[in-house]
Design an enzyme around this catalytic site. Structure first.
Site, PDB file in Angstrom:
ATOM      1  N   GLY A  91      -4.422  -7.821   3.522  1.00  0.00           N
ATOM      2  CA  GLY A  91      -4.110  -8.635   4.665  1.00  0.00           C
ATOM      3  C   GLY A  91      -4.215  -7.854   6.113  1.00  0.00           C
ATOM      4  O   GLY A  91      -4.806  -8.375   6.713  1.00  0.00           O
ATOM      5  N   GLN A  92      -3.498  -6.823   6.136  1.00  0.00           N
ATOM      6  CA  GLN A  92      -3.466  -6.216   7.318  1.00  0.00           C
ATOM      7  C   GLN A  92      -4.738  -5.446   7.817  1.00  0.00           C
ATOM      8  O   GLN A  92      -5.284  -5.584   8.907  1.00  0.00           O
ATOM      9  CB  GLN A  92      -2.414  -5.038   7.390  1.00  0.00           C
ATOM     10  CG  GLN A  92      -0.913  -5.585   7.067  1.00  0.00           C
ATOM     11  CD  GLN A  92       0.069  -4.503   7.287  1.00  0.00           C
ATOM     12  OE1 GLN A  92      -0.051  -3.638   8.156  1.00  0.00           O
ATOM     13  NE2 GLN A  92       1.166  -4.548   6.636  1.00  0.00           N
ATOM     14  N   GLY A  93      -5.667  -5.039   6.628  1.00  0.00           N
ATOM     15  CA  GLY A  93      -7.002  -4.305   6.737  1.00  0.00           C
ATOM     16  C   GLY A  93      -7.750  -5.196   7.488  1.00  0.00           C
ATOM     17  O   GLY A  93      -8.446  -5.094   8.491  1.00  0.00           O
ATOM     18  N   ARG A 108      -7.931   5.342  -4.062  1.00  0.00           N
ATOM     19  CA  ARG A 108      -8.613   5.955  -4.979  1.00  0.00           C
ATOM     20  C   ARG A 108     -10.034   5.550  -5.730  1.00  0.00           C
ATOM     21  O   ARG A 108      -9.877   4.244  -5.862  1.00  0.00           O
ATOM     22  CB  ARG A 108      -7.592   6.408  -6.360  1.00  0.00           C
ATOM     23  CG  ARG A 108      -6.699   5.392  -6.702  1.00  0.00           C
ATOM     24  CD  ARG A 108      -5.813   5.876  -7.881  1.00  0.00           C
ATOM     25  NE  ARG A 108      -4.911   4.735  -8.328  1.00  0.00           N
ATOM     26  CZ  ARG A 108      -3.927   4.912  -8.752  1.00  0.00           C
ATOM     27  NH1 ARG A 108      -3.389   6.099  -9.228  1.00  0.00           N
ATOM     28  NH2 ARG A 108      -3.039   3.867  -9.290  1.00  0.00           N
ATOM     29  N   GLN A 150       3.837   6.076  -2.773  1.00  0.00           N
ATOM     30  CA  GLN A 150       4.115   6.964  -1.622  1.00  0.00           C
ATOM     31  C   GLN A 150       4.723   8.337  -1.822  1.00  0.00           C
ATOM     32  O   GLN A 150       4.540   9.191  -1.468  1.00  0.00           O
ATOM     33  CB  GLN A 150       4.757   6.257  -0.525  1.00  0.00           C
ATOM     34  CG  GLN A 150       3.957   5.299   0.069  1.00  0.00           C
ATOM     35  CD  GLN A 150       4.809   4.391   1.018  1.00  0.00           C
ATOM     36  OE1 GLN A 150       5.736   4.645   1.604  1.00  0.00           O
ATOM     37  NE2 GLN A 150       4.410   3.176   1.177  1.00  0.00           N
ATOM     38  N   HIS A 171       7.412  -0.323   5.248  1.00  0.00           N
ATOM     39  CA  HIS A 171       8.895  -0.526   4.900  1.00  0.00           C
ATOM     40  C   HIS A 171       9.386   0.787   4.946  1.00  0.00           C
ATOM     41  O   HIS A 171       8.815   1.904   4.753  1.00  0.00           O
ATOM     42  CB  HIS A 171       8.526  -0.810   3.104  1.00  0.00           C
ATOM     43  CG  HIS A 171       9.781  -1.218   2.587  1.00  0.00           C
ATOM     44  ND1 HIS A 171      10.761  -1.669   2.786  1.00  0.00           N
ATOM     45  CD2 HIS A 171       9.917  -1.249   0.856  1.00  0.00           C
ATOM     46  CE1 HIS A 171      11.553  -2.218   1.823  1.00  0.00           C
ATOM     47  NE2 HIS A 171      11.083  -2.284   0.815  1.00  0.00           N
ATOM     48  N   SER A 317      23.469 -38.438   0.093  1.00  0.00           N
ATOM     49  CA  SER A 317      24.266 -39.496  -0.075  1.00  0.00           C
ATOM     50  C   SER A 317      25.671 -38.894   0.699  1.00  0.00           C
ATOM     51  O   SER A 317      26.109 -37.778   0.278  1.00  0.00           O
ATOM     52  CB  SER A 317      24.447 -40.048  -1.308  1.00  0.00           C
ATOM     53  OG  SER A 317      24.865 -38.986  -2.387  1.00  0.00           O
TER      54      SER A 317
HETATM   55  N1  LIG Z   1       3.885  -6.989  -0.794  1.00  0.00           N
HETATM   56  C1  LIG Z   1       4.655  -7.517   0.110  1.00  0.00           C
HETATM   57  O1  LIG Z   1       5.171  -8.775   0.096  1.00  0.00           O
HETATM   58  C2  LIG Z   1       5.139  -6.638   1.156  1.00  0.00           C
HETATM   59  C3  LIG Z   1       5.752  -7.021   2.453  1.00  0.00           C
HETATM   60  C4  LIG Z   1       6.246  -6.160   3.381  1.00  0.00           C
HETATM   61  C5  LIG Z   1       6.101  -5.014   3.128  1.00  0.00           C
HETATM   62  N2  LIG Z   1       5.569  -4.369   1.997  1.00  0.00           N
HETATM   63  C6  LIG Z   1       5.411  -2.844   1.788  1.00  0.00           C
HETATM   64  O2  LIG Z   1       4.085  -2.652   1.968  1.00  0.00           O
HETATM   65  C7  LIG Z   1       3.622  -1.301   1.255  1.00  0.00           C
HETATM   66  C8  LIG Z   1       2.384  -1.654   0.432  1.00  0.00           C
HETATM   67  O3  LIG Z   1       2.903  -2.658  -0.442  1.00  0.00           O
HETATM   68  P1  LIG Z   1       1.802  -3.693  -1.454  1.00  0.00           P
HETATM   69  O4  LIG Z   1       2.594  -4.713  -1.970  1.00  0.00           O
HETATM   70  O5  LIG Z   1       0.785  -4.032  -0.501  1.00  0.00           O
HETATM   71  O6  LIG Z   1       1.017  -2.900  -2.554  1.00  0.00           O
HETATM   72  P2  LIG Z   1       1.421  -2.324  -3.935  1.00  0.00           P
HETATM   73  O7  LIG Z   1       0.790  -3.207  -4.622  1.00  0.00           O
HETATM   74  O8  LIG Z   1       2.782  -1.886  -4.090  1.00  0.00           O
HETATM   75  O9  LIG Z   1       0.666  -0.897  -3.920  1.00  0.00           O
HETATM   76  C9  LIG Z   1      -0.877  -1.120  -4.107  1.00  0.00           C
HETATM   77  C10 LIG Z   1      -1.700   0.137  -3.576  1.00  0.00           C
HETATM   78  O10 LIG Z   1      -1.079   1.270  -4.057  1.00  0.00           O
HETATM   79  C11 LIG Z   1      -2.090   2.158  -4.807  1.00  0.00           C
HETATM   80  N3  LIG Z   1      -1.417   2.941  -5.697  1.00  0.00           N
HETATM   81  C12 LIG Z   1      -0.603   2.875  -6.773  1.00  0.00           C
HETATM   82  N4  LIG Z   1      -0.407   3.953  -7.209  1.00  0.00           N
HETATM   83  C13 LIG Z   1      -1.021   4.954  -6.632  1.00  0.00           C
HETATM   84  C14 LIG Z   1      -1.414   6.284  -7.078  1.00  0.00           C
HETATM   85  N5  LIG Z   1      -0.467   6.926  -7.842  1.00  0.00           N
HETATM   86  N6  LIG Z   1      -2.241   6.895  -6.261  1.00  0.00           N
HETATM   87  C15 LIG Z   1      -2.839   6.360  -5.428  1.00  0.00           C
HETATM   88  N7  LIG Z   1      -2.902   5.129  -4.910  1.00  0.00           N
HETATM   89  C16 LIG Z   1      -1.940   4.371  -5.901  1.00  0.00           C
HETATM   90  C17 LIG Z   1      -2.918   1.025  -5.459  1.00  0.00           C
HETATM   91  O11 LIG Z   1      -4.331   1.416  -5.571  1.00  0.00           O
HETATM   92  P3  LIG Z   1      -4.902   1.249  -7.063  1.00  0.00           P
HETATM   93  O12 LIG Z   1      -5.568  -0.147  -7.059  1.00  0.00           O
HETATM   94  O13 LIG Z   1      -6.103   2.250  -7.300  1.00  0.00           O
HETATM   95  O14 LIG Z   1      -3.852   1.279  -8.244  1.00  0.00           O
HETATM   96  C18 LIG Z   1      -3.009  -0.119  -4.313  1.00  0.00           C
HETATM   97  O15 LIG Z   1      -4.076   0.329  -3.521  1.00  0.00           O
HETATM   98  C19 LIG Z   1       4.935  -0.995   0.435  1.00  0.00           C
HETATM   99  O16 LIG Z   1       5.643  -0.040   1.278  1.00  0.00           O
HETATM  100  C20 LIG Z   1       5.842  -2.360   0.494  1.00  0.00           C
HETATM  101  O17 LIG Z   1       7.086  -2.217   0.469  1.00  0.00           O
HETATM  102  C21 LIG Z   1       5.083  -5.036   1.044  1.00  0.00           C
END
Ligand SMILES: NC(=O)c1ccc[n+]([C@@H]2O[C@H](COP(=O)([O-])OP(=O)(O)OC[C@H]3O[C@@H](n4cnc5c(N)ncnc54)[C@H](OP(=O)(O)O)[C@@H]3O)[C@@H](O)[C@H]2O)c1
Length: 395
Positions: A91-93, A108, A150, A171, A317
């Site tokens: 979304g952000q990208g 990756r 992270q 976050h 009601s």
């Molecule tokens: N989702 C929401 O509603 C939301 C809202 C606000 C803030 N946030 C924050 O935004 C951040 C991202 O959240 P998200 O929900 O977008 O993503 P996510 O689904 O939690 O993470 C996805 C990303 O992490 C990568 N990843 C996972 N394990 C990895 C590893 N060991 N090495 C390298 N890459 C790895 C995945 O790549 P692969 O596809 O290669 O596994 C994917 O690109 C977090 O801090 C979350 O708390 C999320």
């Protein structure tokens, strides 16, 4: 009195007048207060707002302060490295790219995200790189890996975060719980946060509709004196409409608490408890579901969302109103200790530890799917599937 203050006062008075005139007989009139409130802010008025939220003043910024040309100028020397392409990275990208900013994605190679990014038009070697290469190229490193990732990748990532770069999170999880995550951010970098109040899919869809999601922003470390301004500008650039000021600590504590409580866990538990008692007392599955979930989500909760709790009460009601007024304090008293336990569990890091342990396990996706399958197979949610088919819009 400034023109803006006068306009706001006028609108508040009008809003109060309209509110006092509300009746229920015609729900169609419900649109009126909203129209009046929207008219409360004259279109031309822009700037930082100190808004009185129920007696407490808070600062809110809005995207009108950061038109596209200003964003392009502000970030003209930057490369925004979007690390991770999950829901938020997507979304952000894409919003940053559509805003014309110089954004690259780092994930990756050949993983799920890599493939998804290519499908969305990111080009390997041009604006799609592996994580380390993207971090090296970026001036603003947007760490949108999963929270567990992270922590896992920090040892490798940290040396690449050289002086002059900015580190961005969505976050507060990693830096706030650094004792557990080991994410000790470098002291010589600006470290900021923009947390959209919704999924990345919503960040994207609202942007495409010409609207913006509400987000909060915070500063963890300010070495340039520009960290706050940069956070607000980035919040707008990724697709925010209104941007609320917070701290990393408040953001992570409220977010972990809310999703375990009313947003997801708490409401699920309450639905189950009510449904089970109805079934144990001989009510049919459809009746139990309609009275627990369907009427809530389709009729009453949307009213709370649009016009407030008082309006929802008013729309029901006299019998329903009396009962709800009598019973809500009992529910509140019964649930408050659970919420207190939950907040403590968030604040003392137990929830973070649990999340890291579970989500770092190599088989976490399999285990998660098994738990979701259990939910899918519960009678209540199987019944829901059938009830949804019978909704008026599906006939
Ligand atoms: N989702 C929401 O509603 C939301 C809202 C606000 C803030 N946030 C924050 O935004 C951040 C991202 O959240 P998200 O929900 O977008 O993503 P996510 O689904 O939690 O993470 C996805 C990303 O992490 C990568 N990843 C996972 N394990 C990895 C590893 N060991 N090495 C390298 N890459 C790895 C995945 O790549 P692969 O596809 O290669 O596994 C994917 O690109 C977090 O801090 C979350 O708390 C999320």
């Amino acid at each position: 009195m400034s023109a803006r203050t006068a306009a706001i006062r006028l609108a508040r008075t009008a809003g109060a007048r309209v509110a006092s005139q509300r009746t229920f007989s015609a729900l169609a009139t419900a649109t009126r207060p909203i129209v009046s409130r929207q008219a409360a802010v004259p279109a031309g008025v822009r700037g930082v707002k100190t808004i009185n939220f129920g007696g407490t003043s808070e600062v809110v910024h809005e995207r009108g302060d950061w038109p596209r040309e200003k964003l392009l100028d502000y970030f003209k020397n930057d490369t925004l490295a979007m690390i991770g392409y999950g829901s938020q990275g997507y979304g952000q990208g894409l919003n940053l790219r559509d805003n014309g900013l110089n954004v690259i994605v780092g994930v990756r190679k050949n993983g799920t995200s890599w493939k998804a990014a290519i499908e969305d038009g990111w080009v390997p070697g041009e604006n799609l790189f592996d994580v380390n290469e993207a971090i090296s190229k970026g001036t603003i490193v947007m760490n949108l890996l999963s929270d567990a990732a992270q922590s896992e990748t920090w040892a490798e990532i940290k040396p690449l975060l050289t002086e002059g770069k900015t580190l961005y999170f969505a976050h507060g999880f990693s830096p706030v719980f650094k004792a557990l995550t080991k994410v000790e951010t470098p002291a010589n970098l600006d470290v900021i946060l923009v947390a959209p109040k919704g999924s990345g899919r919503t960040v994207r869809s609202l942007f495409k509709e010409g609207r913006g999601i509400n987000s909060s922003y915070a500063v963890w470390n300010d070495v340039t004196g520009k960290a706050e301004e940069k956070a607000i500008a980035l919040a707008v650039a990724v697709g925010s409409g209104y941007v609320y000021q917070t701290t990393f600590e408040r953001e992570v504590n409220s977010d972990l608490y809310g999703e375990r409580g009313c947003l997801m866990g708490g409401i699920h538990g309450m639905f189950l408890a009510q449904y089970e008692v109805l079934r144990e007392n001989g009510h049919t599955p459809s009746e139990a579901f309609n009275e627990t979930v369907e009427e809530a989500t389709q009729s009453l909760y949307p009213l709370i969302g649009k016009y407030g709790m008082d309006y929802m009460y008013d729309a029901c009601s006299t019998t329903a109103r009396r009962g709800a007024l009598d019973w809500y304090p009992r529910f509140k008293d019964a649930l408050k200790p659970v919420f207190e336990d939950l907040y403590e569990s968030v604040k003392n890091g137990s929830e973070t530890q649990r999340s890291l342990d579970f989500n770092s396990a190599p088989d976490y996706r399999v285990k998660l799917e098994a738990e979701l399958e259990t939910i899918r197979n519960m009678e209540i949610w199987r019944v829901g599937k059938e009830v949804r088919k019978l909704r008026p819009e599906n006939n």
